[in-house]
Motif scaffolding. Sequence first.
Motif, short mmCIF file in Angstrom:
data_model
loop_
_atom_site.label_atom_id
_atom_site.label_comp_id
_atom_site.label_asym_id
_atom_site.label_seq_id
_atom_site.Cartn_x
_atom_site.Cartn_y
_atom_site.Cartn_z
N HIS A 1 3.71 4.28 1.75
CA HIS A 1 4.62 4.02 0.63
C HIS A 1 5.64 5.15 0.55
O HIS A 1 5.28 6.33 0.58
CB HIS A 1 3.84 3.95 -0.68
N TRP B 1 -1.08 3.20 -4.46
CA TRP B 1 -0.92 4.50 -3.81
C TRP B 1 -1.26 5.60 -4.83
O TRP B 1 -1.67 5.33 -5.94
CB TRP B 1 0.50 4.66 -3.26
N ARG C 1 -4.59 -3.70 5.79
CA ARG C 1 -3.81 -3.61 4.55
C ARG C 1 -3.39 -2.18 4.23
O ARG C 1 -2.76 -1.94 3.20
CB ARG C 1 -4.58 -4.23 3.38
N ARG C 2 -3.72 -1.25 5.08
CA ARG C 2 -3.30 0.14 4.88
C ARG C 2 -1.88 0.32 5.41
O ARG C 2 -1.51 -0.24 6.44
CB ARG C 2 -4.25 1.11 5.59
N GLY C 3 -1.11 1.08 4.68
CA GLY C 3 0.27 1.31 5.08
C GLY C 3 0.78 2.62 4.54
O GLY C 3 0.00 3.54 4.21
N CYS D 1 -1.11 4.05 1.45
CA CYS D 1 -1.23 3.04 0.41
C CYS D 1 -2.06 1.87 0.91
O CYS D 1 -2.37 1.75 2.11
CB CYS D 1 0.15 2.56 -0.04
N TYR E 1 -5.09 5.05 -5.22
CA TYR E 1 -5.46 4.94 -3.81
C TYR E 1 -6.59 5.92 -3.49
O TYR E 1 -7.58 5.57 -2.82
CB TYR E 1 -4.25 5.22 -2.93
N GLY F 1 0.77 -8.66 -2.67
CA GLY F 1 2.13 -8.33 -3.04
C GLY F 1 2.28 -7.06 -3.84
O GLY F 1 3.40 -6.73 -4.29
N ARG F 2 1.21 -6.31 -4.04
CA ARG F 2 1.26 -5.07 -4.79
C ARG F 2 0.92 -3.89 -3.89
O ARG F 2 0.20 -4.03 -2.91
CB ARG F 2 0.29 -5.12 -5.98
N VAL F 3 1.44 -2.72 -4.25
CA VAL F 3 1.21 -1.51 -3.47
C VAL F 3 0.42 -0.52 -4.33
O VAL F 3 0.85 -0.15 -5.42
CB VAL F 3 2.54 -0.87 -3.02
N GLU G 1 -1.77 -2.33 0.57
CA GLU G 1 -0.91 -3.43 0.16
C GLU G 1 -1.77 -4.68 0.02
O GLU G 1 -2.37 -5.14 0.99
CB GLU G 1 0.19 -3.65 1.19
#
Length: 201
Positions: free
Chosen positions: A163, A185, A159-161, A176, A189, A181-183, A178
């Motif tokens: 932003h 950061w 789930r790490r990405g 971030c 974070y 459906g929410r981010v 995820e």
Amino acid sequence: MILSAAAAALEGRFGPVASASPDRSRRNAAVALVLRGPPGIADPPVRRCEVLAIRRSESPRDPWSGQMALPGGSLEPADEGLLAAAVRETREETELPLDAGRDVLGRIETMRPLGPRLPAISIWPFVFRTAAGAVARVASPEVASVYWFPVRELADPERRGSHTWREGGLVRRFPCIEVEGRVIWGLTYRILTRFLEVVGE
């Protein structure tokens, strides 16, 4: 790690709750990282708990407008301290009552915003536990929505990405999480990942 062991782990890394003292050279704010355990388990593993999060309302006056956050806000003159500020702000924003003596597990290191356009403020995160059936709801115009995110999902590397943040002609990328459906950061974070580094195993 189980919840009862989290207090010692947090104190060992960041110091006792009482060591949190306002920064006299900056504004100060406090936030609450609230853990809700599953029903029927008195001392659950941290990864089986949920974390309370809010989405801030859209406002041109808010430097964190529309972002995911932890409940919290500025230290006020009437507050008995930073811990009391975190308890008060959580109640005002989500109607979730916390007991500063009974529910607090520890604190995390002080955070400061990194962006040059963000206010000069020291943010003090405190970690709490609450009952399995605890309910939080939108209770302030500053809050758009309320969530309980599973710790195991927040800790999931999948789930790490990244932003992408844009303001005017400036474009920056931030790490971030995820989830649902929410981010998440920025400061939130950073707080969550520091917490997970200590008690997420």
